[in-house]
Design an enzyme around this catalytic site. Structure first.
Site, PDB file in Angstrom:
ATOM      1  N   HIS A 137      86.940  74.100  27.582  1.00 46.44           N
ATOM      2  CA  HIS A 137      86.900  74.234  29.038  1.00 46.44           C
ATOM      3  C   HIS A 137      85.569  73.706  29.554  1.00 46.44           C
ATOM      4  CE1 HIS A 137      85.768  76.805  32.672  1.00 46.44           C
ATOM      5  NE2 HIS A 137      86.739  76.012  33.097  1.00 46.44           N
ATOM      6  N   SER A 138      85.623  72.843  30.561  1.00 44.30           N
ATOM      7  CA  SER A 138      84.420  72.370  31.245  1.00 44.30           C
ATOM      8  C   SER A 138      83.445  71.750  30.240  1.00 44.30           C
ATOM      9  CB  SER A 138      83.791  73.530  32.018  1.00 44.30           C
ATOM     10  OG  SER A 138      82.835  73.083  32.945  1.00 44.30           O
ATOM     11  N   PHE A 139      82.224  72.275  30.133  1.00 43.84           N
ATOM     12  CA  PHE A 139      81.237  71.744  29.196  1.00 43.84           C
ATOM     13  C   PHE A 139      81.750  71.774  27.756  1.00 43.84           C
ATOM     14  CE2 PHE A 139      77.602  72.608  26.336  1.00 43.84           C
ATOM     15  CZ  PHE A 139      76.920  71.404  26.470  1.00 43.84           C
ATOM     16  N   GLY A 159      84.698  71.124  26.777  1.00 43.48           N
ATOM     17  CA  GLY A 159      85.504  69.928  26.577  1.00 43.48           C
ATOM     18  C   GLY A 159      84.660  68.696  26.331  1.00 43.48           C
ATOM     19  N   THR A 195      88.222  69.136  32.639  1.00 40.57           N
ATOM     20  CA  THR A 195      87.026  68.453  32.178  1.00 40.57           C
ATOM     21  C   THR A 195      87.414  67.105  31.603  1.00 40.57           C
ATOM     22  OG1 THR A 195      85.050  68.697  30.799  1.00 40.57           O
ATOM     23  CG2 THR A 195      87.139  69.436  29.842  1.00 40.57           C
TER      24      THR A 195
END
Length: 381
Positions: free
Chosen positions: A154-156, A158, A180
């Site tokens: 998730h997000s960072f 990814g 992401t």
């Protein structure tokens, strides 16, 4: 700073109180909902299922040179492994509401990055760079003796997963990206080149202005780290309610229930209240992220041997710096390149929800992820 143990992998199985002679409290699922770093209770209790975090089977501490990496495990270790990587300033509890909705015949491991959650802070003087987190992934994978596995980030998380997947392409079977991209593209770098987005027209080398942006990020990160090291300012101590309200104010995409989950693993209780347990050297994401220029994005994507699923939250973020989020230039560029290079190896889906849809409404993404995990990759058809 916690000292490494003589064993690299320490697991506390379901129902077993105690933590295999390690200092500190029990890490079993019955108690982990109220525990944080050390022996203190964070004041954010497990509200999800009679003391067991929705099927959590065990907690793990992996010894590393600066202390330990903490992780949560679900499912049989005989199942295909899936490594779950949380977002910036989050922790492994990011997946507590999603994983119980996924296929039960997989083995899920959600790790806390260094300086986050229950993992040790880096030693004094060491910065938090994206490449360090990629190395952490390899440490976990090596300790678990995985030969091939999938990544869900998730997000960072990814972005770290994407960099790992092209650095160790033979290791990763499937890459799941939750709101992401596999690499960080900065809006400031993209803006001047909207007319040359097509993968059919290779991007030109970064301009002097673009290079200056990347150097500015690095300079600010160094300045921030040195400022924190020189500061004698104590951490703010807050009541549980003050901590919760402050978290919600600074994280508008996170609902209250999910905020409690993240704080449950992200705070430490002291004599007069709670403090955030993350390392204060960790600041804005652009200070630590390795941005990929347009001329490197396509070659990096070509290194991937994983089947890639990108789930885009329709009300989520559209660039790392969270500015100009109404502009979808970075999204359009990334998806165009992924489709052009990976072809049938790339799947793109949009779902209603914000950046934390996997926590706030996990049922919106669980079916998509489950089908993707159980599907055959193109070379298996």
């Amino acid at each position: 700073m916690p000292q490494p143990t003589s064993r690299s992998l320490l697991v506390s199985p379901r129902g077993q109180c105690g933590n295999l002679s390690l200092p500190g409290p029990c890490w079993c699922p019955r108690h982990v909902g109220t525990l944080t770093r050390g022996s203190e209770s964070a004041g954010f209790t497990d509200e999800w299922g009679g003391g067991c975090l929705l099927g959590l089977t065990s907690e793990m501490k992996l010894a590393v040179p600066w202390g330990h990496i903490a992780a949560k495990l679900w499912g049989s270790q005989q199942g295909p492994p899936v490594l779950c990587l949380h977002g910036w300033l989050d922790n492994a509890n990011s997946f507590d509401r999603l994983i119980p909705l996924l296929p039960k015949d997989f083995h899920y491991v959600a790790m806390d990055f260094g300086g986050h959650g229950l993992s040790s802070h880096y030693s004094p003087g060491l910065p938090y760079y994206q490449q360090n987190f990629v190395i952490e992934v390899q440490r976990v994978v090596a300790a678990l003796k995985w030969n091939r596995f999938s990544i869900m980030g998730h997000s960072f998380g990814g972005i770290v997963g994407g960099m790992y997947s092209c650095t160790f392409p033979k290791m990763v079977d499937k890459l799941i990206l939750l709101d992401t991209f596999p690499f960080a593209l900065d809006y400031k770098e993209l803006a001047p080149l909207s007319a040359a987005r097509s993968p059919a027209h290779p991007a030109e080398p970064a301009t002097p202005q673009e290079s200056e942006n990347l150097l500015t990020y690095k300079r600010r990160m160094i300045e921030h780290m040195l400022q924190i090291e020189a500061s004698q300012k104590p951490q703010r101590v807050l009541s549980p309610e003050e901590m919760l309200q402050g978290f919600l104010k600074n994280n508008s995409h996170v609902g209250e229930e999910c905020a409690r989950l993240l704080l449950q693993r992200g705070t430490t209780q002291v004599a007069t209240g709670l403090v955030l347990s993350r390392d204060r050297r960790i600041s804005l994401p652009e200070h630590s992220i390795d941005f990929i220029s347009r001329d490197l994005f396509v070659p990096f994507i070509r290194k991937l041997q994983a089947h890639v699923l990108l789930i885009k939250a329709m009300q989520g973020f559209y660039n790392v710096r969270r500015e100009n989020d109404a502009d979808k230039e970075a999204l359009n560029l990334a998806t165009d390149i992924l489709k052009s290079v990976l072809k049938e190896w790339f799947q793109y889906t949009e779902v209603p929800g914000n950046h934390y849809v996997h926590m706030n409404q996990p049922q919106r993404v669980a079916g998509i992820i489950g089908s993707f995990l159980k599907s055959s990759t193109p070379n298996q058809l």
